[in-house]
Design a protein around this motif. Structure first.
Motif, PDB file in Angstrom:
ATOM      1  N   ASN A 103       0.954  -1.191   0.246  1.00 20.92           N
ATOM      2  CA  ASN A 103      -0.022  -0.093   0.082  1.00 20.92           C
ATOM      3  C   ASN A 103       0.783   1.217   0.048  1.00 20.92           C
ATOM      4  O   ASN A 103       0.453   2.353  -0.528  1.00 20.92           O
ATOM      5  N   ALA A 104       1.931   1.325   0.705  1.00 24.52           N
ATOM      6  CA  ALA A 104       2.761   2.403   0.819  1.00 24.52           C
ATOM      7  C   ALA A 104       4.006   2.481  -0.355  1.00 24.52           C
ATOM      8  O   ALA A 104       4.492   3.532  -0.357  1.00 24.52           O
ATOM      9  N   GLY A 105       4.035   1.343  -1.176  1.00 23.60           N
ATOM     10  CA  GLY A 105       5.113   1.341  -1.935  1.00 23.60           C
ATOM     11  C   GLY A 105       6.434   1.433  -1.254  1.00 23.60           C
ATOM     12  O   GLY A 105       7.519   2.072  -2.014  1.00 23.60           O
ATOM     13  N   THR A 106       6.702   0.681  -0.395  1.00 25.13           N
ATOM     14  CA  THR A 106       7.916   0.622   0.191  1.00 25.13           C
ATOM     15  C   THR A 106       8.264  -0.982   0.268  1.00 25.13           C
ATOM     16  O   THR A 106       7.555  -1.857   0.027  1.00 25.13           O
ATOM     17  N   LEU A 163      18.617  -4.799   0.094  1.00 26.67           N
ATOM     18  CA  LEU A 163      19.070  -3.730   1.099  1.00 26.67           C
ATOM     19  C   LEU A 163      20.258  -4.274   1.891  1.00 26.67           C
ATOM     20  O   LEU A 163      20.830  -3.339   2.942  1.00 26.67           O
ATOM     21  N   ARG A 164      20.528  -5.364   1.913  1.00 23.37           N
ATOM     22  CA  ARG A 164      21.517  -5.943   3.071  1.00 23.37           C
ATOM     23  C   ARG A 164      22.862  -5.174   2.915  1.00 23.37           C
ATOM     24  O   ARG A 164      23.508  -5.232   4.140  1.00 23.37           O
ATOM     25  N   ASP A 165      23.457  -5.112   1.712  1.00 24.02           N
ATOM     26  CA  ASP A 165      24.761  -4.439   1.829  1.00 24.02           C
ATOM     27  C   ASP A 165      24.693  -3.103   2.418  1.00 24.02           C
ATOM     28  O   ASP A 165      25.710  -2.585   3.216  1.00 24.02           O
ATOM     29  N   ASP A 166      23.684  -2.250   2.122  1.00 18.06           N
ATOM     30  CA  ASP A 166      23.396  -0.919   2.757  1.00 18.06           C
ATOM     31  C   ASP A 166      23.296  -1.085   4.205  1.00 18.06           C
ATOM     32  O   ASP A 166      23.923  -0.417   5.059  1.00 18.06           O
ATOM     33  N   LEU A 167      22.525  -2.003   4.927  1.00 16.00           N
ATOM     34  CA  LEU A 167      22.354  -2.320   6.112  1.00 16.00           C
ATOM     35  C   LEU A 167      24.026  -2.858   6.612  1.00 16.00           C
ATOM     36  O   LEU A 167      24.294  -2.325   7.758  1.00 16.00           O
ATOM     37  N   ARG A 168      24.635  -3.438   6.108  1.00 17.62           N
ATOM     38  CA  ARG A 168      25.865  -3.947   6.733  1.00 17.62           C
ATOM     39  C   ARG A 168      26.779  -2.906   6.818  1.00 17.62           C
ATOM     40  O   ARG A 168      27.489  -2.663   7.957  1.00 17.62           O
ATOM     41  N   ASP A 221      29.477   1.198  10.310  1.00 21.54           N
ATOM     42  CA  ASP A 221      29.737   2.438  10.697  1.00 21.54           C
ATOM     43  C   ASP A 221      29.112   2.869  11.940  1.00 21.54           C
ATOM     44  O   ASP A 221      29.119   3.984  12.683  1.00 21.54           O
ATOM     45  N   GLY A 222      28.454   1.788  12.897  1.00 26.27           N
ATOM     46  CA  GLY A 222      28.216   2.217  14.276  1.00 26.27           C
ATOM     47  C   GLY A 222      26.730   2.436  14.181  1.00 26.27           C
ATOM     48  O   GLY A 222      26.202   2.637  15.644  1.00 26.27           O
ATOM     49  N   LEU A 223      25.683   2.387  13.383  1.00 22.96           N
ATOM     50  CA  LEU A 223      24.296   2.430  13.685  1.00 22.96           C
ATOM     51  C   LEU A 223      23.850   1.187  14.447  1.00 22.96           C
ATOM     52  O   LEU A 223      24.190   0.141  14.143  1.00 22.96           O
ATOM     53  N   ARG A 224      22.942   1.321  15.452  1.00 23.93           N
ATOM     54  CA  ARG A 224      22.157   0.430  16.291  1.00 23.93           C
ATOM     55  C   ARG A 224      20.751   0.686  16.237  1.00 23.93           C
ATOM     56  O   ARG A 224      20.046  -0.431  16.529  1.00 23.93           O
ATOM     57  N   LYS A 225      20.241   1.926  16.079  1.00 24.22           N
ATOM     58  CA  LYS A 225      18.820   2.072  16.352  1.00 24.22           C
ATOM     59  C   LYS A 225      18.223   1.544  15.032  1.00 24.22           C
ATOM     60  O   LYS A 225      18.422   2.250  13.901  1.00 24.22           O
ATOM     61  N   VAL A 226      17.081   0.625  14.982  1.00 21.76           N
ATOM     62  CA  VAL A 226      16.410   0.036  13.896  1.00 21.76           C
ATOM     63  C   VAL A 226      15.899   1.257  13.119  1.00 21.76           C
ATOM     64  O   VAL A 226      16.044   1.291  12.016  1.00 21.76           O
ATOM     65  N   VAL A 227      14.917   2.103  13.824  1.00 21.54           N
ATOM     66  CA  VAL A 227      14.256   2.862  13.130  1.00 21.54           C
ATOM     67  C   VAL A 227      14.878   4.120  12.363  1.00 21.54           C
ATOM     68  O   VAL A 227      14.493   4.660  11.408  1.00 21.54           O
ATOM     69  N   LEU A 228      16.131   4.537  12.601  1.00 23.85           N
ATOM     70  CA  LEU A 228      17.102   5.339  12.054  1.00 23.85           C
ATOM     71  C   LEU A 228      17.172   4.830  10.731  1.00 23.85           C
ATOM     72  O   LEU A 228      17.408   5.530   9.880  1.00 23.85           O
ATOM     73  N   TRP A 229      17.692   3.371  10.749  1.00 23.89           N
ATOM     74  CA  TRP A 229      17.871   3.027   9.294  1.00 23.89           C
ATOM     75  C   TRP A 229      16.735   2.683   8.521  1.00 23.89           C
ATOM     76  O   TRP A 229      16.743   3.211   7.370  1.00 23.89           O
ATOM     77  N   THR A 230      15.395   2.175   9.090  1.00 24.64           N
ATOM     78  CA  THR A 230      14.269   1.882   8.377  1.00 24.64           C
ATOM     79  C   THR A 230      13.632   3.374   7.845  1.00 24.64           C
ATOM     80  O   THR A 230      13.346   3.312   6.544  1.00 24.64           O
ATOM     81  N   LYS A 289      15.149   6.010   6.816  1.00 27.18           N
ATOM     82  CA  LYS A 289      15.954   6.486   5.849  1.00 27.18           C
ATOM     83  C   LYS A 289      15.570   5.767   4.674  1.00 27.18           C
ATOM     84  O   LYS A 289      15.686   6.381   3.868  1.00 27.18           O
ATOM     85  N   HIS A 290      15.209   4.590   4.540  1.00 29.98           N
ATOM     86  CA  HIS A 290      14.850   3.861   3.293  1.00 29.98           C
ATOM     87  C   HIS A 290      13.315   3.672   3.067  1.00 29.98           C
ATOM     88  O   HIS A 290      12.805   3.235   1.994  1.00 29.98           O
TER      89      HIS A 290
END
Length: 195
Positions: free
Chosen positions: A119-122, A144-149, A154-163, A165-166
């Protein structure tokens, strides 16, 4: 979209429960994790367990056990990455994750996440109740696994900061109790009552 693969996230350290595998704690006629498996397995094409340490302790579950590939307990996103790498090796496009300590999550979790993303096109969707988002319950694309890797390195730990962004859809569920997770001995007592 093909039916996603399922990954149960059990890579945490369970410090509030005194350590060990809290998914193995007894609940009703089974264990916490047996309830999680019973809910997720019918909704996915196949199932794996993300856990660190000696995989043989889960041999009785008859599931592939996939460890984190990022060192040092990098949090749930590290388990998501392990699941994405496992799924990509099987030509799957997506995984759905569920936490190993949350035995009552909805039996329509996967179709709701898929519908929300469509529905959201994500490519990503997370579960949400009136109490907030549940970032360990999500739909994740292997693309998106290489982006997540890189983000984890780079030190990201918070799930919603990454999600966020995408672009991240939200699947709404009406009941906070469905995502009740067992973190303490008192929680386990409450879960027995809920069962």
């Amino acid at each position: 979209m093909k039916q996603p693969l399922g990954v149960i996230l059990a890579g945490g350290q369970a410090t509030r429960m005194g350590g060990g595998d809290k998914g193995r704690l007894p609940l009703g006629r089974g264990t916490i994790i047996s309830h999680v498996i019973a809910r997720l397995e019918p909704q996915v094409a196949s199932l794996a367990l993300n856990a660190n340490g000696d995989p043989s302790r889960f041999a009785d579950l008859n599931l592939p056990v996939i460890p984190d590939s990022i060192d040092g307990f990098a949090g749930p996103l590290s388990g998501v990455l392990a699941g994405l790498d496992w799924a990509a090796a099987q030509d799957a496009t997506h995984i759905v994750t569920a936490a190993a300590d949350t035995p009552f999550f909805p039996c329509d979790l996967v179709p709701q996440l898929l519908q929300a993303a469509e529905n959201a096109g994500t490519q990503i969707a997370l579960a949400r109740t009136p109490g907030g988002r549940h970032p360990t319950f999500g739909l994740w694309p292997t693309a998106l696994r290489d982006d997540l890797r890189q983000a984890l390195q780079d030190g990201l730990r918070k799930v919603v900061l990454w999600t966020d962004k995408h672009g991240c859809a939200t699947a709404h569920f009406p009941d906070d109790a469905a995502f009740f997770n067992v973190n303490t001995p008192d929680d386990l007592t409450k879960a027995e009552t809920m069962l």
